[in-house]
Write an enzyme that holds these catalytic residues in place. Structure first.
Site, PDB file in Angstrom:
ATOM      1  N   GLY A   2     -29.230   6.274  41.627  1.00  0.00           N
ATOM      2  CA  GLY A   2     -30.647   6.044  41.874  1.00  0.00           C
ATOM      3  C   GLY A   2     -31.067   6.349  43.304  1.00  0.00           C
ATOM      4  O   GLY A   2     -32.124   6.928  43.536  1.00  0.00           O
TER       5      GLY A   2
ATOM      6  N   ASN B  74     -36.620  -5.107  41.877  1.00  0.00           N
ATOM      7  CA  ASN B  74     -35.242  -5.573  41.743  1.00  0.00           C
ATOM      8  C   ASN B  74     -35.067  -7.047  42.084  1.00  0.00           C
ATOM      9  O   ASN B  74     -34.168  -7.700  41.576  1.00  0.00           O
ATOM     10  CB  ASN B  74     -34.313  -4.728  42.633  1.00  0.00           C
ATOM     11  CG  ASN B  74     -34.819  -4.553  44.052  1.00  0.00           C
ATOM     12  OD1 ASN B  74     -35.995  -4.212  44.269  1.00  0.00           O
ATOM     13  ND2 ASN B  74     -33.968  -4.787  45.026  1.00  0.00           N
TER      14      ASN B  74
ATOM     15  N   GLN C  87     -34.669  -0.478  37.717  1.00  0.00           N
ATOM     16  CA  GLN C  87     -34.524  -1.830  37.161  1.00  0.00           C
ATOM     17  C   GLN C  87     -35.205  -1.961  35.803  1.00  0.00           C
ATOM     18  O   GLN C  87     -34.844  -2.824  35.002  1.00  0.00           O
ATOM     19  CB  GLN C  87     -35.082  -2.876  38.134  1.00  0.00           C
ATOM     20  CG  GLN C  87     -34.277  -3.027  39.412  1.00  0.00           C
ATOM     21  CD  GLN C  87     -32.895  -3.640  39.209  1.00  0.00           C
ATOM     22  OE1 GLN C  87     -32.609  -4.246  38.164  1.00  0.00           O
ATOM     23  NE2 GLN C  87     -32.019  -3.475  40.183  1.00  0.00           N
TER      24      GLN C  87
ATOM     25  N   SER D 108     -30.871   4.933  36.688  1.00  0.00           N
ATOM     26  CA  SER D 108     -29.482   4.840  37.153  1.00  0.00           C
ATOM     27  C   SER D 108     -28.622   4.209  36.072  1.00  0.00           C
ATOM     28  O   SER D 108     -29.042   3.260  35.406  1.00  0.00           O
ATOM     29  CB  SER D 108     -29.444   3.998  38.425  1.00  0.00           C
ATOM     30  OG  SER D 108     -28.113   3.722  38.789  1.00  0.00           O
ATOM     31  N   ALA D 109     -27.412   4.733  35.912  1.00  0.00           N
ATOM     32  CA  ALA D 109     -26.541   4.292  34.812  1.00  0.00           C
ATOM     33  C   ALA D 109     -25.982   2.888  35.005  1.00  0.00           C
ATOM     34  O   ALA D 109     -25.887   2.115  34.051  1.00  0.00           O
ATOM     35  CB  ALA D 109     -25.386   5.280  34.653  1.00  0.00           C
ATOM     36  N   HIS D 110     -25.618   2.538  36.237  1.00  0.00           N
ATOM     37  CA  HIS D 110     -24.838   1.308  36.407  1.00  0.00           C
ATOM     38  C   HIS D 110     -25.682   0.046  36.325  1.00  0.00           C
ATOM     39  O   HIS D 110     -25.145  -1.062  36.385  1.00  0.00           O
ATOM     40  CB  HIS D 110     -24.018   1.339  37.706  1.00  0.00           C
ATOM     41  CG  HIS D 110     -24.779   1.037  38.953  1.00  0.00           C
ATOM     42  ND1 HIS D 110     -24.784  -0.207  39.524  1.00  0.00           N
ATOM     43  CD2 HIS D 110     -25.572   1.802  39.713  1.00  0.00           C
ATOM     44  CE1 HIS D 110     -25.535  -0.182  40.613  1.00  0.00           C
ATOM     45  NE2 HIS D 110     -26.018   1.023  40.757  1.00  0.00           N
TER      46      HIS D 110
ATOM     47  N   THR E 224     -20.050  19.871  41.682  1.00  0.00           N
ATOM     48  CA  THR E 224     -19.357  19.737  40.396  1.00  0.00           C
ATOM     49  C   THR E 224     -19.848  18.481  39.692  1.00  0.00           C
ATOM     50  O   THR E 224     -19.824  17.394  40.273  1.00  0.00           O
ATOM     51  CB  THR E 224     -17.837  19.644  40.628  1.00  0.00           C
ATOM     52  OG1 THR E 224     -17.408  20.840  41.271  1.00  0.00           O
ATOM     53  CG2 THR E 224     -17.089  19.478  39.318  1.00  0.00           C
TER      54      THR E 224
ATOM     55  N   CYS F 100     -28.191  -4.950  47.923  1.00  0.00           N
ATOM     56  CA  CYS F 100     -27.922  -3.515  48.015  1.00  0.00           C
ATOM     57  C   CYS F 100     -27.582  -3.046  49.416  1.00  0.00           C
ATOM     58  O   CYS F 100     -27.066  -1.959  49.606  1.00  0.00           O
ATOM     59  CB  CYS F 100     -29.076  -2.711  47.459  1.00  0.00           C
ATOM     60  SG  CYS F 100     -29.105  -2.786  45.662  1.00  0.00           S
TER      61      CYS F 100
END
Lengths: 385, 385
Positions: B72, B150, B178, B201-203, B239, B325
């Site tokens: 993110g 958040n 969020q 964001s994935a996490h 990559t 964060c």
């Protein structure tokens, strides 16, 4: 399931099972955010600290000099753009054989008033001394010369180049992504010679994709590419990819251990390969000793590299035609063109890059398959011409 | 080993075991570089294409609008800096409660001639209409208003804000990191209203660290942060982190499914929690309905938030004091200050953010531990005051 033989370790490497094992706890149970002030967070922070120690130790740096990034491309961009933001626009000098992730950010500086100067290489893919001296006359403010080339494997004497550049007071960077794990790497020694920063990446040495580092002299000021929460001493914000960083640490440690034994084994595979391809009529590029032991770059005149790679793929061998890092690039390799290779021969280039799981038998099987393919393609060429 | 109860899902989430299972093949056997033109490369490319479909589908976008990043923070920086590079310097307007990874890149624009304007929020952490209208009068060129905060969980009516901003022709971005997985998210609808890009964001939703995306209207031109091989339509070189991207795709799909059921379950945990903390004397911030169902942000006047978090950690509960964060930020939350909360009360703030593996029993145990801790800390305060 039949798994093709993997001969493309300069593109990426298989994840070492020991590395994956070390990463798994950080997916399954220790999933904390390293900035959190509870046990999950502290466990993540400890894991990152330990990985930073391992990477630092493997490259001969102090842990505080290691700035983790998402990979080599980000680390190279961080140095080029981050340093440029602190300098008055001047000359940025890079070798003519740099990876696109050094070339492109350097090109982006042009619109900010910088002048891009490419340093010529000779027919063996090594920096041309005369042109290097000429570049120094132009008083570059930023320089980047890669330690080992991803296509030919040619190794530069970066230490000596940085020493020569020292009086110019340029900020000197080297992309060591391909070198790390295949030849000795010592930031302390390079730094003493005049190298201010180097880039490394986990997935080129048995580690995971998604982790790399800029190892950087703390006297160099960089503007972060990714600003935010102030992670990585303010140089790279964003929640740390703990599992990937842990994997990087383990892979770095493994890559630095028993390097000489691995070099010998890789070089022996390559000697067998190159004797074979030369016997079949190939030209080997940068056929010199100062070259990564795992890398062979060759061409069969008149046979298109892409076509050959496709045929070998169907025969069960994964090799590369030119650099395998950009998605769709029909141009011949800029590295070979910089070496003065004719465009037609450059289009025939095929790269084999070995890893430690490869065997002599695989090389022999490959040479047999290659011979069949070459005979078949030459037959087709003979018919159509 | 005793595992503390994890109540800090806005910082990061446990990796869903189904997601990890889907990722593992891309570590162990399908380790190719997605740019390679052999079977290993094609398998990686197919996996990324499929993940892009999943993420696009989950956020209501077209796959070609999804640009994968390392997370993110990178996606937010890519939009802010990447868009600014294509615009004439003007006003960049962001809400006063943005995450540092929006605030800091916006601040960096100041040295390039931009003027930073923060949009005020009210006591409930929602954009103050009058100030939003005043900002529009200043003709901003770039705007960013987060979808859900958040810290407080407060949700903005981004669709309506973007509609109002449309006549100004500003490029409008929303940080949906969020929001995704906790409230409905539909880029097609937002885009029609005037939102040009959003960050996910994935996490934060059961996926791995190391993958995020900028979902962006293709009419918006962005300069890449990371230039190089031209991956991700030239917008993000490097990559691809195949395993993390695969995990993101799976997590996104899971997050979009049965959202209403999850919202109800999370809200019920929160109702139980908030009834308990209010009974113990806490003030709940942004105690409104338009709030993420999993997030509760509260304070016990006179009790330091960091201290309370430390005590709860030792009692076996992982919660946050302010945003988790940044590594070392001793200042009270800028979000609470923007809401007009007194600095002393802001320093008392504690955030609980639930996930689907949390239970009512855990909440009850937490309330009991909290009560003991508060009694103990009040006793100490009484003694020392």
């Amino acid at each position: 399931m039949f798994a093709p033989v993997y001969f493309d370790h300069n593109a990426t490497t298989p994840l070492d099972p020991r590395v994956l094992e070390g990463m798994l706890p950080y997916f399954a149970t220790q999933y904390g955010n390293a900035s959190s002030r509870h046990e999950y967070g502290r466990a993540a922070r400890r894991a990152i600290d330990e990985a930073r120690q391992r990477v630092a130790c493997a490259v001969g740096a102090h842990p505080t000099e290691v700035v983790f990034t998402s990979g080599g491309s980000e680390a190279n961009n961080l140095f080029i753009k981050g340093a440029a933001a602190y300098l008055k626009p001047g000359v940025v000098a890079i070798s003519a054989i740099e990876h696109p992730c050094v070339r492109e950010p350097a090109k982006q500086l042009i619109r900010e008033g910088w002048r891009l100067r490419e340093i010529a290489v000779d027919a063996n893919c090594r920096i041309a001394s005369a042109d290097f001296c000429a570049v120094l006359e132009e008083k570059p403010a930023l320089m980047s010369v890669m330690l080992a080339n991803n296509e030919t494997g040619a190794i530069q004497d970066v230490s000596s180049l940085a020493s020569q550049a020292k009086p110019s007071r340029a900020w000197f960077h080297t992309d060591a992504v391909q070198a790390f794990g295949k030849c000795p790497l010592d930031f302390r020694m390079l730094n003493a010679a005049g190298v201010h920063a180097l880039t490394v990446s986990a997935h080129k040495l048995g580690g995971p994709k998604g982790a790399g580092a800029l190892v950087v002299d703390k006297r160099i000021e960089l503007q972060p590419l990714i600003a935010g929460g102030g992670h990585e001493r303010g140089l790279r914000s964003g929640t740390e990819n703990v599992a990937a960083i842990v994997g990087f640490g383990l892979a770095a440690e493994l890559a630095a251990a028993r390097l000489d034994v691995r070099q010998t084994q890789l070089a022996s595979l390559r000697a067998e390969l190159e004797a074979g391809v030369v016997a079949q009529g190939a030209t080997v590029f940068a056929d010199i000793n100062v070259r990564l032991p795992n890398t062979s770059y060759f061409a069969f005149p008149g046979i298109d590299g892409e076509t050959l790679v496709g045929k070998l793929d169907r025969a069960g061998f994964a090799v590369a035609a030119g650099a395998a890092c950009s998605s769709a690039n029909p141009e011949p390799s800029h590295v070979l063109l910089a070496m003065g290779i004719e465009s037609s021969l450059a289009r025939a280039a095929v790269r084999v890059s070995f890893g430690m799981e490869n065997t002599t038998q695989q090389v022999r099987d490959f040479l047999a398959a290659l011979n069949d393919t070459i005979v078949q393609l030459k037959g087709l060429t003979a018919v159509t011409s």
